[in-house]
Design an enzyme around this catalytic site. Sequence first.
Site, PDB file in Angstrom:
ATOM      1  N   ASP A  65       0.814  -0.936  -0.153  1.00 52.57           N
ATOM      2  CA  ASP A  65       0.162   0.147  -0.127  1.00 52.57           C
ATOM      3  C   ASP A  65       1.146   1.810  -0.085  1.00 52.57           C
ATOM      4  O   ASP A  65       2.103   0.946   0.182  1.00 52.57           O
ATOM      5  CB  ASP A  65      -0.477   0.037   1.310  1.00 52.57           C
ATOM      6  CG  ASP A  65      -2.466   0.586   1.340  1.00 52.57           C
ATOM      7  OD1 ASP A  65      -3.127  -0.483   0.014  1.00 52.57           O
ATOM      8  OD2 ASP A  65      -2.706   0.900   1.576  1.00 52.57           O
ATOM      9  N   HIS A 187       9.465  -9.210   5.528  1.00 56.43           N
ATOM     10  CA  HIS A 187       9.061  -7.950   5.544  1.00 56.43           C
ATOM     11  C   HIS A 187      10.091  -6.780   6.288  1.00 56.43           C
ATOM     12  O   HIS A 187      10.817  -7.278   7.427  1.00 56.43           O
ATOM     13  CB  HIS A 187       7.868  -7.606   6.533  1.00 56.43           C
ATOM     14  CG  HIS A 187       7.737  -6.271   5.397  1.00 56.43           C
ATOM     15  ND1 HIS A 187       7.438  -5.323   6.067  1.00 56.43           N
ATOM     16  CD2 HIS A 187       6.797  -6.178   3.947  1.00 56.43           C
ATOM     17  CE1 HIS A 187       7.560  -4.167   5.615  1.00 56.43           C
ATOM     18  NE2 HIS A 187       6.851  -4.741   4.073  1.00 56.43           N
TER      19      HIS A 187
END
Length: 224
Positions: A65, A187
Amino acid sequence: MNISIDSSWENYLSKEFEKSYFSELIAFVKDEYVTQQCYPKGSQIFNAFNHCKFDDLKVVIIGQDPYHGPNQANGLCFSVNDGIAHPPSLINIFKELQTDIGMHYPHSGNLESWANQGVLLLNATLTVRAHQAGSHQNKGWEQFTDAVITTISEYKKDIVFLLWGGFAKKKVKLIDTTKHHILTSGHPSPLSANRGYWFGNKHFSKANTTLKVLQKTEINWSLS
């Protein structure tokens, strides 16, 4: 609001642009940009494609995003505009670059120079409302960006995909692993990195090693 994408990509994605979901998506995005504060700027929505032409593509990094804070997002995943404080994930990316390739920690978090060298910095969702993470998810962007990954897999060969975190790793199902190169890790977000799933992955040097074997020009990951 001007939405345009580089012609090198348009040649491969033109059928996608003709689908009803894409027309509905663009209508939604245009309305949101008129009635809400959204990021990135309209002219930067397709920056990932406009700075990395299809023929120049070597490496793909997948984000989820855009940043939703003021003036952060610039259309490239994990990247921020010049002069903007570095978000936590980007800080950890730069820390890994320091230990992996000896890069000096940069002043700017703008990753445009990577894109210009053939790194597609692709968010799954290309727009967002200010201060509302995930607000433009499930509106059609994911279908479009999945089609982009599938198109790359089909029409390109020997692309290095860097898949960071569970969300990005799920995209492996769209990639022909017999003709492309996949590197996975946790991540770079603090939650994952502090648990030992990010630091030490050496993805930047490994990507360049792969490119060198393929006799392609390596990526200069250093940022001035």
